[in-house]
Design a protein around this motif. Structure first.
Motif, PDB file in Angstrom:
ATOM      1  N   THR A  50       0.837  -1.211   0.000  1.00  0.00           N
ATOM      2  CA  THR A  50       0.000   0.000   0.000  1.00  0.00           C
ATOM      3  C   THR A  50       0.871   1.261   0.000  1.00  0.00           C
ATOM      4  OG1 THR A  50      -0.194  -0.083   2.410  1.00  0.00           O
ATOM      5  CG2 THR A  50      -1.972  -1.098   1.139  1.00  0.00           C
ATOM      6  N   GLY A  51       2.042   1.179   0.629  1.00  0.00           N
ATOM      7  CA  GLY A  51       2.952   2.329   0.645  1.00  0.00           C
ATOM      8  C   GLY A  51       3.470   2.633  -0.756  1.00  0.00           C
ATOM      9  N   LEU A  52       3.879   1.587  -1.466  1.00  0.00           N
ATOM     10  CA  LEU A  52       4.358   1.777  -2.847  1.00  0.00           C
ATOM     11  C   LEU A  52       3.223   2.304  -3.730  1.00  0.00           C
ATOM     12  CD1 LEU A  52       6.796   1.344  -4.793  1.00  0.00           C
ATOM     13  CD2 LEU A  52       5.793  -0.859  -5.368  1.00  0.00           C
ATOM     14  N   HIS A  53       2.032   1.763  -3.506  1.00  0.00           N
ATOM     15  CA  HIS A  53       0.883   2.238  -4.285  1.00  0.00           C
ATOM     16  C   HIS A  53       0.600   3.712  -3.979  1.00  0.00           C
ATOM     17  CE1 HIS A  53      -3.460   2.877  -5.048  1.00  0.00           C
ATOM     18  NE2 HIS A  53      -3.177   2.216  -6.147  1.00  0.00           N
ATOM     19  N   ALA A  54       0.680   4.083  -2.700  1.00  0.00           N
ATOM     20  CA  ALA A  54       0.424   5.478  -2.309  1.00  0.00           C
ATOM     21  C   ALA A  54       1.452   6.411  -2.964  1.00  0.00           C
ATOM     22  CB  ALA A  54       0.468   5.619  -0.795  1.00  0.00           C
ATOM     23  N   LEU A  55       2.712   5.950  -3.065  1.00  0.00           N
ATOM     24  CA  LEU A  55       3.736   6.759  -3.744  1.00  0.00           C
ATOM     25  C   LEU A  55       3.355   6.990  -5.211  1.00  0.00           C
ATOM     26  CD1 LEU A  55       7.123   5.309  -2.409  1.00  0.00           C
ATOM     27  CD2 LEU A  55       6.189   7.588  -1.988  1.00  0.00           C
ATOM     28  N   HIS A  56       2.771   5.959  -5.831  1.00  0.00           N
ATOM     29  CA  HIS A  56       2.316   6.104  -7.216  1.00  0.00           C
ATOM     30  C   HIS A  56       1.152   7.092  -7.313  1.00  0.00           C
ATOM     31  CE1 HIS A  56       4.858   2.663  -8.048  1.00  0.00           C
ATOM     32  NE2 HIS A  56       4.657   2.850  -9.322  1.00  0.00           N
ATOM     33  N   VAL A  57       0.278   7.066  -6.304  1.00  0.00           N
ATOM     34  CA  VAL A  57      -0.841   8.026  -6.292  1.00  0.00           C
ATOM     35  C   VAL A  57      -0.281   9.443  -6.186  1.00  0.00           C
ATOM     36  CG1 VAL A  57      -2.895   8.810  -5.031  1.00  0.00           C
ATOM     37  CG2 VAL A  57      -2.473   6.363  -5.320  1.00  0.00           C
ATOM     38  N   ILE A  58       0.710   9.622  -5.301  1.00  0.00           N
ATOM     39  CA  ILE A  58       1.327  10.950  -5.136  1.00  0.00           C
ATOM     40  C   ILE A  58       1.947  11.400  -6.465  1.00  0.00           C
ATOM     41  CG2 ILE A  58       3.215  12.209  -3.988  1.00  0.00           C
ATOM     42  CD1 ILE A  58       2.630  10.377  -1.497  1.00  0.00           C
ATOM     43  N   GLY A  59       2.641  10.486  -7.132  1.00  0.00           N
ATOM     44  CA  GLY A  59       3.227  10.800  -8.447  1.00  0.00           C
ATOM     45  C   GLY A  59       2.165  11.236  -9.443  1.00  0.00           C
ATOM     46  N   GLY A  60       1.032  10.540  -9.436  1.00  0.00           N
ATOM     47  CA  GLY A  60      -0.074  10.888 -10.327  1.00  0.00           C
ATOM     48  C   GLY A  60      -0.642  12.258 -10.011  1.00  0.00           C
ATOM     49  N   VAL A  61      -0.742  12.563  -8.713  1.00  0.00           N
ATOM     50  CA  VAL A  61      -1.268  13.875  -8.304  1.00  0.00           C
ATOM     51  C   VAL A  61      -0.351  14.987  -8.821  1.00  0.00           C
ATOM     52  CG1 VAL A  61      -1.638  15.396  -6.303  1.00  0.00           C
ATOM     53  CG2 VAL A  61      -2.529  13.056  -6.271  1.00  0.00           C
ATOM     54  N   ILE A  62       0.961  14.770  -8.726  1.00  0.00           N
ATOM     55  CA  ILE A  62       1.923  15.784  -9.185  1.00  0.00           C
ATOM     56  C   ILE A  62       1.774  16.017 -10.700  1.00  0.00           C
ATOM     57  CG2 ILE A  62       4.398  16.264  -9.511  1.00  0.00           C
ATOM     58  CD1 ILE A  62       4.827  14.724  -6.802  1.00  0.00           C
ATOM     59  N   VAL A  63       1.745  14.922 -11.459  1.00  0.00           N
ATOM     60  CA  VAL A  63       1.630  15.034 -12.927  1.00  0.00           C
ATOM     61  C   VAL A  63       0.294  15.671 -13.317  1.00  0.00           C
ATOM     62  CG1 VAL A  63       1.468  13.702 -15.078  1.00  0.00           C
ATOM     63  CG2 VAL A  63       3.196  13.110 -13.380  1.00  0.00           C
ATOM     64  N   ASN A  64      -0.788  15.184 -12.715  1.00  0.00           N
ATOM     65  CA  ASN A  64      -2.113  15.717 -13.057  1.00  0.00           C
ATOM     66  C   ASN A  64      -2.258  17.189 -12.655  1.00  0.00           C
ATOM     67  OD1 ASN A  64      -2.855  13.286 -14.153  1.00  0.00           O
ATOM     68  ND2 ASN A  64      -3.982  12.572 -12.368  1.00  0.00           N
ATOM     69  N   SER A  65      -1.644  17.544 -11.529  1.00  0.00           N
ATOM     70  CA  SER A  65      -1.704  18.951 -11.093  1.00  0.00           C
ATOM     71  C   SER A  65      -0.978  19.850 -12.097  1.00  0.00           C
ATOM     72  CB  SER A  65      -1.072  19.125  -9.707  1.00  0.00           C
ATOM     73  OG  SER A  65      -1.796  18.377  -8.770  1.00  0.00           O
ATOM     74  N   TYR A  66       0.133  19.337 -12.623  1.00  0.00           N
ATOM     75  CA  TYR A  66       0.864  20.100 -13.648  1.00  0.00           C
ATOM     76  C   TYR A  66      -0.019  20.300 -14.882  1.00  0.00           C
ATOM     77  CZ  TYR A  66       4.174  21.235 -17.324  1.00  0.00           C
ATOM     78  OH  TYR A  66       4.802  21.821 -18.392  1.00  0.00           O
ATOM     79  N   PHE A  67      -0.702  19.247 -15.297  1.00  0.00           N
ATOM     80  CA  PHE A  67      -1.563  19.362 -16.486  1.00  0.00           C
ATOM     81  C   PHE A  67      -2.827  20.187 -16.208  1.00  0.00           C
ATOM     82  CE2 PHE A  67       0.452  15.241 -18.105  1.00  0.00           C
ATOM     83  CZ  PHE A  67       1.301  15.942 -18.951  1.00  0.00           C
ATOM     84  N   TRP A  68      -3.218  20.236 -14.946  1.00  0.00           N
ATOM     85  CA  TRP A  68      -4.369  21.074 -14.578  1.00  0.00           C
ATOM     86  C   TRP A  68      -3.962  22.551 -14.555  1.00  0.00           C
ATOM     87  CZ3 TRP A  68      -5.628  24.427 -10.516  1.00  0.00           C
ATOM     88  CH2 TRP A  68      -6.987  24.760 -10.411  1.00  0.00           C
ATOM     89  N   GLY A  69      -2.732  22.799 -14.094  1.00  0.00           N
ATOM     90  CA  GLY A  69      -2.247  24.174 -13.912  1.00  0.00           C
ATOM     91  C   GLY A  69      -1.346  24.648 -15.042  1.00  0.00           C
ATOM     92  N   PRO A  70      -0.031  24.812 -14.741  1.00  0.00           N
ATOM     93  CA  PRO A  70       0.873  25.418 -15.735  1.00  0.00           C
ATOM     94  C   PRO A  70       0.961  24.670 -17.067  1.00  0.00           C
ATOM     95  CG  PRO A  70       2.102  24.478 -13.879  1.00  0.00           C
ATOM     96  CD  PRO A  70       0.667  24.469 -13.484  1.00  0.00           C
ATOM     97  N   GLY A  71       0.894  23.355 -17.014  1.00  0.00           N
ATOM     98  CA  GLY A  71       1.019  22.559 -18.244  1.00  0.00           C
ATOM     99  C   GLY A  71      -0.131  22.749 -19.217  1.00  0.00           C
ATOM    100  N   SER A  72      -1.262  23.246 -18.692  1.00  0.00           N
ATOM    101  CA  SER A  72      -2.448  23.372 -19.554  1.00  0.00           C
ATOM    102  C   SER A  72      -2.341  24.534 -20.541  1.00  0.00           C
ATOM    103  CB  SER A  72      -3.709  23.515 -18.701  1.00  0.00           C
ATOM    104  OG  SER A  72      -3.676  24.741 -18.004  1.00  0.00           O
ATOM    105  N   LYS A  73      -1.272  25.351 -20.374  1.00  0.00           N
ATOM    106  CA  LYS A  73      -1.081  26.465 -21.331  1.00  0.00           C
ATOM    107  C   LYS A  73      -0.914  25.938 -22.754  1.00  0.00           C
ATOM    108  CE  LYS A  73       1.133  29.606 -18.053  1.00  0.00           C
ATOM    109  NZ  LYS A  73       2.429  29.960 -17.488  1.00  0.00           N
ATOM    110  N   MET A  74      -0.437  24.700 -22.852  1.00  0.00           N
ATOM    111  CA  MET A  74      -0.208  24.096 -24.172  1.00  0.00           C
ATOM    112  C   MET A  74      -1.498  23.961 -24.981  1.00  0.00           C
ATOM    113  SD  MET A  74       1.498  20.426 -25.085  1.00  0.00           S
ATOM    114  CE  MET A  74       3.221  20.777 -24.897  1.00  0.00           C
ATOM    115  N   TRP A  75      -2.633  23.934 -24.281  1.00  0.00           N
ATOM    116  CA  TRP A  75      -3.918  23.786 -24.965  1.00  0.00           C
ATOM    117  C   TRP A  75      -4.127  24.890 -26.002  1.00  0.00           C
ATOM    118  CZ3 TRP A  75      -7.657  20.694 -26.293  1.00  0.00           C
ATOM    119  CH2 TRP A  75      -8.888  21.197 -26.669  1.00  0.00           C
ATOM    120  N   LYS A  76      -3.625  26.114 -25.672  1.00  0.00           N
ATOM    121  CA  LYS A  76      -3.809  27.249 -26.587  1.00  0.00           C
ATOM    122  C   LYS A  76      -2.940  27.135 -27.831  1.00  0.00           C
ATOM    123  CE  LYS A  76      -5.317  30.595 -23.158  1.00  0.00           C
ATOM    124  NZ  LYS A  76      -4.938  31.718 -22.309  1.00  0.00           N
TER     125      LYS A  76
END
Lengths: 196, 105
Positions: free
Chosen positions: A136-162
């Motif tokens: 579960t700890g390793l899985h939670a680390l993967h969830v944290i990794g996903g949150v970081i990537v998704n947050s980037y695409f939600w925020g600064p990374g989404s500028k690429m949409w334009k």
């Protein structure tokens, strides 16, 4: 340097490079979790007795977290579908929900861990708890990794949409592949650790 | 995935995603209730893993779009499945040769 085949499919593979790369990465992840599942089987089959997960862990809480993670998978795929429908605002809502649900999962998991620690149940306490905290700890680390990537695409990374909407849509799709894999791993972890 | 191109096609996909979500939620609740059945441990394991495989297939097929994916991706997956199966069979073959490990709590 220009990264090739980010929008159009590479002729020999038929897919964009990012997608093939992500699937190869997921293949390595399958082997990582596979090694731990293999260890679990080895320890469990070899043990003369094994505790029932439901006697140690909180099944309703685990069930709730499973539903939360499944929900986040749906919102993730909906965020990609929103981009395909050219609805950026809807994308932001669905991706935001995905991140929120992932955080709910992590908060619930941390409460579960804290509850165990308060009862002096640590990885060293038993083989069952050692494999529970490792998986579960390793899985939670993967969830944290996903949150970081998704947050980037939600925020600064989404500028690429334009500037490059198709490339951004493909980026979200491959981030989704990773996120669904994280969900898939939990689908197996939940019954194995909580119910059997 | 051969990505959907038309708006109608994407909307059709969205409806499928909702149906799959409902199915996954229902199967989760079925797994939990099945764990309370008074059957043997082997039956419990078989039921739980069967449902997990069905759920995993739904996620892979529809959310990860494997249902309409290119051959190259399946090539990667087939190799992965072979090695994964080997990894899971290793402890079983070892235990059949050497018997139980030491008792673990």
């Amino acid at each position: 340097m220009q990264i090739p085949y980010t929008v159009t499919a590479r002729p020999d593979t038929g897919v964009v490079n990012a997608k093939l790369g992500t699937w190869l990465f997921l293949a390595s992840e399958v082997m990582l979790f596979g090694a731990l599942f293999s260890s679990y089987i080895f320890l469990r089959v070899g043990a003369s007795e094994w505790p029932h997960g439901a006697d140690i862990l909180n099944v309703p809480v685990g069930t709730f977290n499973t539903l939360v993670l499944i929900g986040s998978s749906v919102t993730m795929v909906m965020s990609w579908a929103s981009l395909k429908l050219s609805s950026f605002n809807r994308y932001r809502v669905y991706m935001g929900l995905t991140i929120l649900l992932a955080l709910v999962f992590l908060v619930v998991k941390s409460f579960e861990y804290n509850e165990k620690f308060s009862h002096h149940l640590f990885p060293e306490t038993s083989t069952y708890l050692a494999i529970y905290f490792t998986l579960t700890g390793l899985h939670a680390l993967h969830v944290i990794g996903g949150v970081i990537v998704n947050s980037y695409f939600w925020g600064p990374g989404s500028k690429m949409w334009k500037s490059e909407p198709e490339r951004f849509t493909n980026r979200v799709e491959v981030a989704g592949l990773y996120w669904h894999f994280v969900d898939l791993v939990w689908i197996f972890l939940f019954p194995v650790l909580y119910l059997l | 995935m051969q990505n959907p191109t038309s708006v109608a096609e994407v909307k059709k996909h969205v409806r499928v995603y909702v149906v799959v979500f409902v199915a996954l939620a229902a199967l989760t609740l079925i797994t939990v209730s099945a764990s309370t059945f008074e059957v043997s441990t082997t039956a419990h394991i078989a039921i739980a893993l069967f449902i997990a495989v069905v759920k995993g297939s739904l996620v892979a097929s529809y959310f990860m779009h494997l249902i309409s994916e290119r051959k190259v991706i399946f090539g990667v997956l087939i190799i992965t499945v072979i090695f994964f199966a080997g990894l899971l069979l290793l402890p079983v073959s070892d235990l059949s040769l050497h018997g139980s490990t030491t008792d673990v709590p």
